[in-house]
Design a protein around this motif. Sequence first.
Motif, PDB file in Angstrom:
ATOM      1  N   PHE A 156      -1.852  -1.694   1.728  1.00  0.00           N
ATOM      2  CA  PHE A 156      -3.464  -1.857   1.844  1.00  0.00           C
ATOM      3  C   PHE A 156      -3.865  -1.997   3.466  1.00  0.00           C
ATOM      4  O   PHE A 156      -4.542  -1.501   4.031  1.00  0.00           O
ATOM      5  CB  PHE A 156      -4.358  -2.773   1.144  1.00  0.00           C
ATOM      6  CG  PHE A 156      -5.990  -2.513   1.229  1.00  0.00           C
ATOM      7  CD1 PHE A 156      -6.625  -1.460   0.566  1.00  0.00           C
ATOM      8  CD2 PHE A 156      -6.545  -3.586   1.792  1.00  0.00           C
ATOM      9  CE1 PHE A 156      -7.724  -1.427   0.691  1.00  0.00           C
ATOM     10  CE2 PHE A 156      -8.055  -3.412   1.905  1.00  0.00           C
ATOM     11  CZ  PHE A 156      -8.404  -2.468   1.476  1.00  0.00           C
ATOM     12  N   LYS A 157      -3.365  -3.179   3.940  1.00  0.00           N
ATOM     13  CA  LYS A 157      -3.428  -3.392   5.437  1.00  0.00           C
ATOM     14  C   LYS A 157      -3.278  -2.257   6.242  1.00  0.00           C
ATOM     15  O   LYS A 157      -3.731  -2.038   7.409  1.00  0.00           O
ATOM     16  CB  LYS A 157      -2.723  -4.623   5.652  1.00  0.00           C
ATOM     17  CG  LYS A 157      -3.407  -5.884   5.358  1.00  0.00           C
ATOM     18  CD  LYS A 157      -2.777  -7.473   5.937  1.00  0.00           C
ATOM     19  CE  LYS A 157      -1.317  -7.346   6.126  1.00  0.00           C
ATOM     20  NZ  LYS A 157      -0.806  -8.477   6.256  1.00  0.00           N
ATOM     21  N   ILE A 158      -2.048  -1.423   5.989  1.00  0.00           N
ATOM     22  CA  ILE A 158      -1.746  -0.628   6.713  1.00  0.00           C
ATOM     23  C   ILE A 158      -2.682   0.562   7.373  1.00  0.00           C
ATOM     24  O   ILE A 158      -2.727   0.995   8.372  1.00  0.00           O
ATOM     25  CB  ILE A 158      -0.400   0.163   6.402  1.00  0.00           C
ATOM     26  CG1 ILE A 158       0.334   0.860   7.419  1.00  0.00           C
ATOM     27  CG2 ILE A 158      -0.502   1.019   5.259  1.00  0.00           C
ATOM     28  CD1 ILE A 158       1.845   0.873   7.441  1.00  0.00           C
ATOM     29  N   LEU A 159      -3.598   0.506   6.165  1.00  0.00           N
ATOM     30  CA  LEU A 159      -4.715   1.728   6.508  1.00  0.00           C
ATOM     31  C   LEU A 159      -5.461   1.395   7.714  1.00  0.00           C
ATOM     32  O   LEU A 159      -5.991   2.138   8.402  1.00  0.00           O
ATOM     33  CB  LEU A 159      -5.515   1.679   5.252  1.00  0.00           C
ATOM     34  CG  LEU A 159      -5.159   2.337   4.046  1.00  0.00           C
ATOM     35  CD1 LEU A 159      -6.214   2.098   2.965  1.00  0.00           C
ATOM     36  CD2 LEU A 159      -4.770   3.719   4.195  1.00  0.00           C
ATOM     37  N   GLY A 160      -5.734  -0.042   7.908  1.00  0.00           N
ATOM     38  CA  GLY A 160      -6.672  -0.449   9.249  1.00  0.00           C
ATOM     39  C   GLY A 160      -5.632  -0.968  10.174  1.00  0.00           C
ATOM     40  O   GLY A 160      -6.198  -1.395  11.382  1.00  0.00           O
TER      41      GLY A 160
END
Lengths: 316, 504
Positions: A156-160
Motif C-alpha cells: 500500500f505504501k508504495i503507492l505514495g
Amino acid sequence: MKNLIKNNQSFIQQARKSLQAVAGLALITIIFMLLVPSYRSVGNFTDILAQSSVLAIMALGTTVVLISGGLDLSVGSILALCACMAGTVLAAGLPIWVAISLALITGLAVGLINGLTVVLTGVPPFIATMGMMMIVRGFAEMLGKGRDMSYFPEGFKILGAGWVAPSIIAGGALVIIMFIMSKTKLGFNAYAIGGNSEVARLSGIPVNRNRIIYYSIGGILAGLAGVLEAARLNYVEPNYGLGWELQAIAGAVIGGTSLFGGMGGVGRTIIGVLIIRSLYAGLIQIGVDSYWQQVAIGTVIIIAVWIDTVQRKRSL
Amino acid sequence: MISTNSEFVVEMQGITKRFPGVLALDKVDFQLKPGEVHVLLGENGAGKSTLIKVLSGAHLADEGRIQIEGQAVDISSPHSMLEKGLRFIYQELNLVQEIDIARNMFLGMEPIKSRFLGIIDQKTLYKRAEYYLEKFHVNLNPYCLVGDLSVTQQKMVEIARALVTDAKALILDEPTDVLEDSSRNELFDVIRKLKTEQNMGFIYISHRYQEVFELGDRVTILRDGQNVGTYLLKELTLDDMVEKMIGGQINRKFPNLPEPMKAEALKVKNLVSGDLLSHISLTVRKGEVLGITGLMGAGKTELGRALGGIDRVDSGEIYIHGHSVPFSDPATMIQCGIAYLTEDRKSEGVILDQSIRDNYGLPNIVRLSSKGIVQYKEIDREIDDLMDKLAIKAPGRHTLVGQLSGGNQQKVVLAKWLGAQCKILIFDEPTRGIDIRGRLEVYRIMKELLEQGVAILMLTSDYSEALSMSHRVAVLHHGSIRKIFKRGEAMEDDILRVAIGATA
C-alpha cells in the motif's frame, strides 16, 4: 493566413491562457531559484511534485464540476473519509485491494449523493455541498476516532512512496480526465451545461443525469486523493484535507477555469496547483512564517483571477 | 445660465467613430429639434446604436462636435450629457422589480430628511411621485410594486423616471419591441402629449416601420455608418424608406411560397394546458407554414413550448407523420423530429460565449458520437457545410456566437436543428430583433426548407409576417384558436379583430 488565425480564435485564446499559466509558474520558479539556493536542488522539485499530486487529483474533479456550472465544497471531507476508510480496512488486516476499492466506492457514493441532492432538491450547490462537507467530516471522525491507523503494508505504501508513484497516479488521472473533457460526449456536455443549462436542456441534453455524473467524478477523485494521502504519509487522521476544497478551487481558478461554468480546462488546473505548491515550498525555504504564506497565496489567487477578468473584458 | 436661441436641442456634426477594422460612423450629422419625434433608422450595423452611444457618452467619438442647445459639449467627458438634460431609455427594462413605482422613480435621488442619518422623506417622495406621474399622463399608483406591472406600464414608469429631473430630450431605443400592439398606443399617446406640452425632443429607434410613420415627424436614415439623409416622414413612403435603408438592392419584401405537399407532418388534437391552452387542434402538412398569431399572452409561446416537450400539458394527442407520440421531454421530441426555436434566442437558443461549432453540437452530439467519443471531424465538416448553405457570416466555426449579429445567431439556431434532422420546426418569433436584411435571409431559408418538405409552425406577433409567410394563419385568443385564415383571405385588420376577440 489571417483567416487561419481568425478561424482558430478560441483555440489561440485557450493556448494563450495555458501559456500564461505556465509562464506564471516559470516566473515563480525562477525567482525562488535566484533567491534560495536550496530551491535549485532536484530534491526540491521532486518534493513539490509529490506534494502537488494529491491536491492535483482532487482539483481535477473540482475543475470538472466547476466547468459544468457546479461547485463542490465537500471534497476535502471526502478525502478524509476515504483515507479513514482505507486505513480502517487495512488496520483490520484485510487485503489492500479491498481497502482501495472501498475507499473509492465511498468517494463515488458521496459524490453521487451530492449530485442527487443538487439535482433533485434544487438546493444551490454551494449549500448542498457545504452541508455534505460537514456531514462527511463527521463520519470521518466517527470512523477514525481513537483508532490507530498507521504502519500500512508495503504494497500500500508504495503507492505514495517518493515522487514517482504519486506523479504517475496523478498523471494517469490527468490523462483520463483530459480525454473525457476533450474527446467525449460527457465532456462536451459539461461545457454546454456550464455555459447555459437551459439551452443544453432544450437541445435534448440530459442535464440532470450528466450533473450527477460530474459530481460523482469529483467524489471518486477525492477518494483517490484520500488513498494516496494515506499511502504517502503512512498514517491516517480524520482531519486530513481540511480546507483543501478551497485550495482545489484556487488551483482551478488560477488555471483559468471560470467559477460560473462553461469555460476552463483540466490541464491548466495542474499548473494552478503547481503554482500554489511552488509558492508554499519557496516561502517556507525563504523562512517566511506560515501566517505570511497565507497572505501571499491569497494575494496570488486574487491577482490571477483579476488578470483573467481584465482579459475577458478586453476580448469582448 | 446663458440662454441660447439655438434651433436644435441636440446637434451632432461630423461624428466619426472607428473600431478596429471598421468605420462605424463616417462624418455623421444629426439634429434634433425641440417638440419633434426624430426617428433614427438603419439596418443592424448601420451605426444607429453607435451614434446613440456617442451621444450618451458610452463611446467617445474620434472626430466631430456635439452641441446641446447651442452649447458645445466636451465629447471627452461623457457625464455632461446627463447633466445637459439628455435621457436614455434602452430596449431592456431597467427597473428594480422588488420595490414600488415611487422608489424606482427617485432611485438614488430620494428626498432626504436627515442627511447625516440618510433617512428618506417618505411623504415627500410619494407626493412628488404622484405629481410627476400625473404630469406625464402615467395613470398608475406610486405605491404599486414594479414587479406587478405589465411591461408597457413599466416602460411608462421608466419614461416618468427619466423626466423627473430636468429633461430636454429623450432617446428611446426600440421601446416597443417588448410591447404588444394595443398597449403601444398608450405609449405613443404619452409621447405625443409630452412632445406638444413640454416641447420635448425625442430620438426614436425602431425596427417597426409602420409605427415610425404613426409617431415620427422626421427620419434620419443611416447606412454603413453614413447619413443617407434626413426626411419629413409625411413626404416619404414605406418603399422609399426601405430602399434608402438597404440601398435599393432588394426588390421584393417576401418570397412566394411553394405549394405544400399532401402528406400530413404534424397533427395536434385537443391540446389542453391549464388556463393557457384550451382544446387546440391543428394540422401542418409537409412543406407548409402554419402561422400562429395573436396578442401577447394569447398562448403562442405556450403552444410552442408544449409541442417542444418543454412544458407539461394536461391532455391532448400529437401525431407526427401519422404516428401517435406522447407529450414528453425536449430530448424525445427532438428524436421525433420536432424542434422548438425559442423566441428568447440569447438565453434559451444559443450559448453566447461558446463557438458556433459547439453550439451546433448541442443537439447533434448524440448522433455524432460513437461509444461516447465525439467525432469532432464530422461535426466540423457538417457545420462548415451548413455555415456555407445558410450563409452564416462569421470568420469561422470557432467564432463565439455572442459576437454575431441577431440574424446570424438565428441562423446558428437553425443550423443546430437542421443538423438534428428535425422535419417539423416551430419558429417562435423567427425575426424578432433581426434587421431587414437578416429577416429576408431567414425567410429565404424557410422557403428552401419548405421545398425540402419541412413543416413549419410559425408563432409570430407580427401580423404582416404571419400573412406573408404562411399558407394559413391561425389566430389565438385566450388560449384557443378562434379562426384560421387561408393565404390571401385576410388583411392585418381582420387578424387584429379576431385577436382582440371582436369577431369570431
